[in-house]
Design a protein around this motif. Structure first.
Motif, PDB file in Angstrom:
ATOM      1  N   THR A 178      23.915  18.527 -19.738  1.00  0.00           N
ATOM      2  CA  THR A 178      23.663  17.374 -20.609  1.00  0.00           C
ATOM      3  C   THR A 178      24.666  17.326 -21.762  1.00  0.00           C
ATOM      4  O   THR A 178      25.158  16.254 -22.128  1.00  0.00           O
ATOM      5  N   ASN A 187      15.991  17.157 -21.345  1.00  0.00           N
ATOM      6  CA  ASN A 187      16.872  17.684 -20.296  1.00  0.00           C
ATOM      7  C   ASN A 187      17.580  18.959 -20.731  1.00  0.00           C
ATOM      8  O   ASN A 187      17.638  19.939 -19.992  1.00  0.00           O
ATOM      9  N   ASP A 204      18.027  11.987 -28.851  1.00  0.00           N
ATOM     10  CA  ASP A 204      17.546  11.191 -27.722  1.00  0.00           C
ATOM     11  C   ASP A 204      16.493  12.023 -26.985  1.00  0.00           C
ATOM     12  O   ASP A 204      16.810  13.089 -26.441  1.00  0.00           O
ATOM     13  N   LYS A 206      14.961  11.894 -24.219  1.00  0.00           N
ATOM     14  CA  LYS A 206      15.158  12.239 -22.810  1.00  0.00           C
ATOM     15  C   LYS A 206      16.247  13.310 -22.657  1.00  0.00           C
ATOM     16  O   LYS A 206      16.077  14.302 -21.946  1.00  0.00           O
ATOM     17  N   LYS A 207      17.346  13.084 -23.357  1.00  0.00           N
ATOM     18  CA  LYS A 207      18.438  14.066 -23.277  1.00  0.00           C
ATOM     19  C   LYS A 207      17.999  15.411 -23.840  1.00  0.00           C
ATOM     20  O   LYS A 207      18.364  16.468 -23.338  1.00  0.00           O
ATOM     21  N   LYS A 208      17.208  15.330 -24.887  1.00  0.00           N
ATOM     22  CA  LYS A 208      16.741  16.564 -25.508  1.00  0.00           C
ATOM     23  C   LYS A 208      15.857  17.347 -24.531  1.00  0.00           C
ATOM     24  O   LYS A 208      15.993  18.571 -24.388  1.00  0.00           O
ATOM     25  N   ASP A 210      28.192  16.458 -20.207  1.00  0.00           N
ATOM     26  CA  ASP A 210      28.299  15.018 -19.917  1.00  0.00           C
ATOM     27  C   ASP A 210      28.510  14.221 -21.198  1.00  0.00           C
ATOM     28  O   ASP A 210      29.290  13.273 -21.231  1.00  0.00           O
ATOM     29  N   GLU A 211      27.804  14.608 -22.222  1.00  0.00           N
ATOM     30  CA  GLU A 211      27.903  13.884 -23.487  1.00  0.00           C
ATOM     31  C   GLU A 211      29.313  14.011 -24.071  1.00  0.00           C
ATOM     32  O   GLU A 211      29.869  13.038 -24.591  1.00  0.00           O
ATOM     33  N   VAL A 238      22.655  14.215 -28.089  1.00  0.00           N
ATOM     34  CA  VAL A 238      21.661  14.879 -27.240  1.00  0.00           C
ATOM     35  C   VAL A 238      20.361  15.101 -28.010  1.00  0.00           C
ATOM     36  O   VAL A 238      19.266  14.829 -27.513  1.00  0.00           O
TER      37      VAL A 238
END
Lengths: 433, 433
Positions: A61, A331, A325, A327-329, A64-65, A322
């Motif tokens: 994650t 993940n 957010d 969702k990202k967190k 990607d960021e 990350v």
């Protein structure tokens, strides 16, 4: 040195006292070379977590960021205090790593973090110059990584007062620290203490009872005492009976003579070693108002600004995206949990094998956290010689020898050996002795 | 300071002497706020090159390369000396920025670069601690950016010996430097000189004749002299009659009493400000053998290692990939040339407008390079007050005032104003006086 006439006293001191061919990096280079020659060579020198295929353990994650940042986010200057949103997000992230009941108090008793260029080392350096002068006394554990010496005792030339963190039975003990602290209290005007849990190289963390012992001593200390917490490996803990997070919350609010500086960073927390992002958070002994907190935080910024201007930008932006957010967190937390479980399996195996193996010579310390197993040598052999022999036999390790403290042992970085190789690594380790 | 009892002497000195609310960053923040309120506001405070749409000028080839790095390339630790391939590629890149006839000699007379975490500031800091002790004399120009003071005179507490680089007519002159150097030669055991061309804030670079004057003095100097070359803006040159590259090649091979350290980095050379990658290259007065070169290079590594461990990894990998690939290298050179031509157009316009505008009060210096125009104030008004008024009128600038040297002027960062706004910026600037 041919250019002696140009050098400062510090330049001359560094020239004479820093040994770049010793330490983790140099042993790592030797092992890396041997891996190329022999694919069966086991390289247990690397202090970064790797996957079973040898690649760096990366959090997808975050990766990607980083790949999605704009030019400005990646390459413009960062705020010298740290990007505002990053500082907020990192602070929240840190607070959430503590048990819920400790968060509010810790937040009230500490500043916001300030970024440090140069990762954890940068944070140690920037903190050291604010609080310690050349010759000031710093309590430092017998078990410590090489750059502790490089920063505090070579660059800054503080005066080392050693304490025995790991005893000859391989147990963590804070009693020698406490004894030393109490005797320095009688003679010194200011005391510094370097604390590093999970400890590098010993892989050891304290129990809550042990931390309480230290708390009790600090509660009554009468001399200004600055605690430097090197929290590089915070939260990499594999046993239930230890404090599985930074001990910072236990060291604030004790006494107006105690100042605790928490030094952490993205290197291990988010597997971003080469990003060189550290942070520094100052914790107080008594509550301070916002102006007072801001004043001390600004001083940490002055230290950073006059040394390296500002910290790297891209990693701050990516981590912020990350962490803010949900969702990202979620993940990235899952990815961290997955990595922790891989490390935990390696830990359990290497621990079990060490306990099962009879040896009159090697004694594993009671490691319980971090990235490493550490093996004391009970006879007169030097760890350095043993590590050299192990290289030839196919195992790369790093000897950690502290002559002044009688510490003599070998670090095995299970963070970078795949599980199926661990048995072989331990066989090699014990067969050599 | 509420926490005075904990502070080191340096901590106390930084607390008392570093003003984070002054300088480029603080004026930039004020302007940034006003831009949000008023879209017509012209922000000429930003010391980074921007496109006409206000976005950071990024080199697409480098940006693409950064997006393609693997996890290991982006996030593993870098070699403490700098990644081997990067150091080689950067060195070649630097040598190629000099006229062909200077390359071989310069290469023979210098070390390979060492990476500095913290960009140019990091490089200045890491170099300073190797060569200068507290109280050592450093010749520094009247025209200089804020962190020169922060690093050398506040963090390192060197003793400033000012020299007038920009005279009251706005001309660059090295004669005051030379005079000062010759008088220090009589009293000092070691001399330091800070040189920064193209100069920040004045945007001024010397002619070859001027550099030769300095060379002649250095050739006969009898006292060890360390030159610190801040080459942040090297190669951003817009006139034919100036040295359009670092003056480093002219400062090596002069005299065994002269050591030159070239400090540069990716910040401006490859528009990667927030990547925090600097490098340091030591140049000698007489030829040295490879062992001697390596010895001094290792000392620079010791300085880096004991301050920040290692420099950021990703930017090194990406730049290496670009610089060793002929096609990518050609592309990035084209992108750099395109950016230079945009800056050159802005430069020519702002220069012309300044020369055409009559004023008894403002006098543009003879800027010819770098990112900035600089305007001396000929009467008693303070540049700081004028910059404050300009903020209200819709123009963000940075006042650079050096009281001890009588320098009092305003920096206009044309690197970050689009061409069509330049006329308006100059109108505002002159109308306010």
């Amino acid at each position: 040195m041919i250019l002696e006439k140009y050098l400062s006293q510090k330049g001359q001191f560094l020239e004479n006292n820093v040994d770049l061919s010793a330490g983790t990096i140099a042993w790592g280079l030797k092992a890396k070379k041997l891996v190329k020659e022999n694919p069966d060579f086991i390289n247990a020198t690397i202090g970064t977590a790797t996957e079973d295929d040898g690649k760096l353990m990366v959090l997808p994650t975050l990766y990607d960021e980083l790949q999605q940042l704009t030019g400005d986010q990646l390459l413009a200057y960062a705020n010298m205090r740290g990007q505002h949103a990053f500082v907020q997000a990192w602070n929240r992230d840190t607070l959430e790593s503590y048990p819920a009941e400790l968060r509010k108090k810790t937040e009230e008793l500490s500043t916001l973090p300030v970024t440090a260029c140069g990762g954890l080392t940068g944070g140690l350096m920037l903190t050291s110059q604010v609080f310690f002068d050349l010759g000031d006394k710093l309590l430092a554990p017998n078990s410590r990584w090489g750059n502790v010496d490089n920063v505090f005792f070579k660059n800054q030339q503080l005066h080392e007062v050693p304490y025995k963190l790991v005893d000859q039975n391989g147990n963590l003990s804070l009693s020698d620290l406490i004894d030393n602290l109490q005797s320095l209290e009688k003679t010194e005007k200011k005391i510094g203490i370097y604390l590093n849990f999970p400890n590098n190289p010993s892989g050891i963390s304290p129990t809550l009872d042990q931390v309480k012992e230290l708390q009790e001593t600090l509660e009554t200390i009468t001399v200004p005492t600055v605690l430097l917490l090197d929290d590089a490996y915070e939260n990499y803990c594999y046993e239930d009976n230890i404090v599985n997070h930074s001990i910072f919350p236990y060291l604030v609010g004790l006494n107006d003579n105690v100042l605790a500086v928490k030094i952490d960073g993205a290197s291990k927390r988010y597997c971003a070693y080469g990003a060189r992002l550290g942070t520094m958070t100052v914790g107080f002994g008594l509550e301070k108002d916002e102006n007072e907190k801001s004043e001390i935080r600004e001083l940490m910024v002055k230290s950073a600004r006059t040394n390296s201007s500002s910290a790297p930008r891209g990693i701050q932006e990516a981590l912020t995206n990350v962490l803010v957010d949900e969702k990202k967190k979620t993940n990235i937390q899952k990815e961290k949990a997955r990595n922790l479980s891989i490390l935990s399996r390696r830990y359990k195996l290497i621990k079990k094998l060490g306990e099962e193996t009879e040896s009159n010579i090697l004694k594993p310390v009671k490691f319980n956290s971090g990235f490493f197993g550490y093996y004391l040598i009970k006879n007169q052999q030097s760890a350095t010689e043993i590590s050299s022999k192990l290289l030839e036999k196919g195992l790369g390790t790093v000897p950690f020898v502290n002559i002044s403290n009688g510490l003599n042992g070998i670090r095995v970085a299970y963070c970078s050996i795949r599980e199926e190789k661990i048995e072989q690594a331990i066989d090699l380790l014990y067969s050599q002795i």
